[in-house]
Motif scaffolding. Structure first.
Motif, PDB file in Angstrom:
ATOM      1  N   LEU A 109       0.821  -1.216   0.000  1.00 17.51           N
ATOM      2  CA  LEU A 109       0.000   0.000   0.000  1.00 17.51           C
ATOM      3  C   LEU A 109       0.852   1.262   0.000  1.00 17.51           C
ATOM      4  CD1 LEU A 109      -2.975  -0.779   2.417  1.00 17.51           C
ATOM      5  CD2 LEU A 109      -3.094  -0.308  -0.032  1.00 17.51           C
ATOM      6  N   ALA A 110       1.977   1.224   0.708  1.00 16.78           N
ATOM      7  CA  ALA A 110       2.859   2.395   0.744  1.00 16.78           C
ATOM      8  C   ALA A 110       3.439   2.670  -0.635  1.00 16.78           C
ATOM      9  CB  ALA A 110       3.980   2.168   1.760  1.00 16.78           C
ATOM     10  N   VAL A 111       3.820   1.619  -1.332  1.00 17.52           N
ATOM     11  CA  VAL A 111       4.441   1.773  -2.651  1.00 17.52           C
ATOM     12  C   VAL A 111       3.416   2.170  -3.709  1.00 17.52           C
ATOM     13  CG1 VAL A 111       5.653   0.544  -4.493  1.00 17.52           C
ATOM     14  CG2 VAL A 111       6.317   0.181  -2.112  1.00 17.52           C
ATOM     15  N   SER A 112       2.251   1.524  -3.680  1.00 16.43           N
ATOM     16  CA  SER A 112       1.273   1.749  -4.757  1.00 16.43           C
ATOM     17  C   SER A 112       0.344   2.934  -4.502  1.00 16.43           C
ATOM     18  CB  SER A 112       0.420   0.490  -4.951  1.00 16.43           C
ATOM     19  OG  SER A 112      -0.373   0.235  -3.794  1.00 16.43           O
ATOM     20  N   ALA A 113       0.173   3.311  -3.215  1.00 16.01           N
ATOM     21  CA  ALA A 113      -0.836   4.336  -2.916  1.00 16.01           C
ATOM     22  C   ALA A 113      -0.367   5.394  -1.919  1.00 16.01           C
ATOM     23  CB  ALA A 113      -2.101   3.664  -2.389  1.00 16.01           C
ATOM     24  N   ASN A 114       0.906   5.368  -1.526  1.00 15.75           N
ATOM     25  CA  ASN A 114       1.425   6.293  -0.502  1.00 15.75           C
ATOM     26  C   ASN A 114       0.618   6.229   0.784  1.00 15.75           C
ATOM     27  OD1 ASN A 114       3.665   7.479  -1.881  1.00 15.75           O
ATOM     28  ND2 ASN A 114       2.227   8.699  -3.095  1.00 15.75           N
ATOM     29  N   ASN A 115      -0.031   5.091   1.019  1.00 21.22           N
ATOM     30  CA  ASN A 115      -0.857   4.899   2.217  1.00 21.22           C
ATOM     31  C   ASN A 115       0.019   4.260   3.291  1.00 21.22           C
ATOM     32  OD1 ASN A 115      -2.709   4.040   4.189  1.00 21.22           O
ATOM     33  ND2 ASN A 115      -4.332   3.740   2.673  1.00 21.22           N
ATOM     34  N   HIS A 116       0.426   5.041   4.296  1.00 21.95           N
ATOM     35  CA  HIS A 116       1.344   4.562   5.322  1.00 21.95           C
ATOM     36  C   HIS A 116       0.650   4.140   6.607  1.00 21.95           C
ATOM     37  CE1 HIS A 116       5.570   5.784   3.890  1.00 21.95           C
ATOM     38  NE2 HIS A 116       4.762   5.765   2.846  1.00 21.95           N
ATOM     39  N   PHE A 117      -0.686   4.215   6.649  1.00 20.71           N
ATOM     40  CA  PHE A 117      -1.398   3.891   7.888  1.00 20.71           C
ATOM     41  C   PHE A 117      -2.526   2.887   7.694  1.00 20.71           C
ATOM     42  CE2 PHE A 117       0.731   7.895   8.532  1.00 20.71           C
ATOM     43  CZ  PHE A 117       1.337   7.711   9.767  1.00 20.71           C
ATOM     44  N   ASN A 145      -1.476  11.297  -3.159  1.00 23.69           N
ATOM     45  CA  ASN A 145      -0.453  11.731  -4.116  1.00 23.69           C
ATOM     46  C   ASN A 145       0.936  11.769  -3.470  1.00 23.69           C
ATOM     47  OD1 ASN A 145      -2.271  12.145  -6.292  1.00 23.69           O
ATOM     48  ND2 ASN A 145      -2.852  14.135  -5.437  1.00 23.69           N
ATOM     49  N   LYS A 146       0.975  12.100  -2.165  1.00 22.37           N
ATOM     50  CA  LYS A 146       2.239  12.202  -1.450  1.00 22.37           C
ATOM     51  C   LYS A 146       2.102  11.544  -0.080  1.00 22.37           C
ATOM     52  CE  LYS A 146       3.366  16.685  -3.560  1.00 22.37           C
ATOM     53  NZ  LYS A 146       3.644  18.124  -3.266  1.00 22.37           N
ATOM     54  N   VAL A 147       3.234  11.095   0.463  1.00 21.46           N
ATOM     55  CA  VAL A 147       3.236  10.471   1.788  1.00 21.46           C
ATOM     56  C   VAL A 147       2.750  11.457   2.852  1.00 21.46           C
ATOM     57  CG1 VAL A 147       4.673   9.395   3.570  1.00 21.46           C
ATOM     58  CG2 VAL A 147       5.083   8.878   1.153  1.00 21.46           C
ATOM     59  N   ALA A 148       3.126  12.729   2.706  1.00 22.03           N
ATOM     60  CA  ALA A 148       2.719  13.745   3.677  1.00 22.03           C
ATOM     61  C   ALA A 148       1.200  13.819   3.803  1.00 22.03           C
ATOM     62  CB  ALA A 148       3.289  15.107   3.298  1.00 22.03           C
ATOM     63  N   GLU A 149       0.493  13.588   2.692  1.00 20.55           N
ATOM     64  CA  GLU A 149      -0.967  13.606   2.726  1.00 20.55           C
ATOM     65  C   GLU A 149      -1.498  12.440   3.568  1.00 20.55           C
ATOM     66  OE1 GLU A 149      -2.399  13.553  -1.257  1.00 20.55           O
ATOM     67  OE2 GLU A 149      -1.373  15.406  -1.838  1.00 20.55           O
ATOM     68  N   SER A 150      -0.803  11.313   3.507  1.00 20.32           N
ATOM     69  CA  SER A 150      -1.200  10.162   4.309  1.00 20.32           C
ATOM     70  C   SER A 150      -1.033  10.459   5.792  1.00 20.32           C
ATOM     71  CB  SER A 150      -0.355   8.938   3.923  1.00 20.32           C
ATOM     72  OG  SER A 150      -0.675   7.819   4.722  1.00 20.32           O
TER      73      SER A 150
END
Length: 281
Positions: A109-117, A145-150
């Motif tokens: 999920l982190a790689v494909s969607a920048n979803n870190h949580f 779009n960005k990790v910061a958004e997650s």
């Protein structure tokens, strides 16, 4: 005639000497330079410590090294501390959840969607999404779009959902209560979720970032009061349970499985009491 022959002989001799000296000097310099380079590389290769692999299992199964986890913390600690100041969520909890849910940034999920949580779509999500197997097949997860958004959405998710309101009554430096509270409020279905978060916080000293925000003094985990004693009647090592200990945190500290700890100590459940003596060797 004799003088001409003599001059010609001298000239040929000088040319011959000059031609043989130059390559010898060049060759020596090159050999010296190559030898120094090889030795330096050999020294660096032997001095570099090996990283230990570990498996992170949440929304995907990810194999990482402790270096990867440490680098993840360094990359996002400032974001986590900023969110702690703005939203009141401990930076240690934010980072621990990020490590676990994203596989330290290497999970699917982190790689494909920048979803870190590991946040799923839910009915109120209007943004992009991806499908991913989790508790059920092909569930809907948020895409950024960005990790910061997650990271920001994680903060808004916790502060905006009523079921997490009780978390914000807890002390900001009580990461163990926060870890348990997240599980109780339904953030994850894994019963070991709190222990996993606590383990990351303690192994990587993530509590130091809470202390930075709060302006308090931080004592590294390895310097906090823990005791291993030898019982006079035997040679096996025993550990005295401290406040906040769990079987999981003790198992990681002494590199032993939780089930082995329970078997060694005839424990039927995971309940511990302060001052309890556990066999750890």
């Amino acid at each position: 005639m004799f003088k001409k022959s003599l001059l010609l002989f001298i000239a040929l001799t000088l040319i011959s000497c000059h031609a043989t000296k130059s390559p010898i000097v060049t060759t020596k310099k090159a050999a010296s330079k190559n030898t120094t380079y090889s030795s330096r590389n050999k020294k660096n290769n032997t001095a570099k410590p090996k990283s230990r692999n570990e498996v992170i299992e949440s929304t995907s199964r990810t194999v990482v090294t402790n270096d990867i986890v440490s680098n993840y913390v360094l990359q996002y600690k400032d974001v986590a501390m900023g969110n702690m100041k703005t939203y009141g969520i401990p930076a240690s909890i934010i980072l621990a959840q990020g490590i676990l849910e994203s596989g330290a940034g290497r999970g699917d999920l982190a790689v494909s969607a920048n979803n870190h949580f590991g946040i799923k779509c839910h009915a109120d999500w209007k943004g992009d999404s991806v499908r991913h197997d989790d508790d059920s097949s092909q569930e809907c997860f948020r895409k950024y779009n960005k990790v910061a958004e997650s990271y920001k959405d994680h903060a808004l998710f916790l502060t905006g959902k009523g079921r997490y309101a009780s978390l914000f009554t807890l002390d900001k430096d009580d990461y163990k209560a926060w870890a348990k509270g997240l599980r109780k409020a339904g953030y994850a279905t894994d019963p070991r979720y709190p222990d996993k978060l606590i383990s990351y916080i303690e192994r990587y000293n993530l509590g130091q970032y809470d202390a930075m925000v709060l302006g308090t003094r931080y004592i590294p985990i390895e310097n906090q009061n823990t005791r291993v004693v030898n019982i006079e009647s035997g040679s096996e090592g025993f550990y005295e349970v401290q406040k906040g200990d769990t079987l999981y945190s003790i198992s990681k500290k002494y590199n032993v499985l939780v089930e082995d700890l329970k078997r060694k100590n005839n424990l039927s459940n995971n309940t511990l009491s302060i001052g309890q003596m556990l066999k750890v060797n």
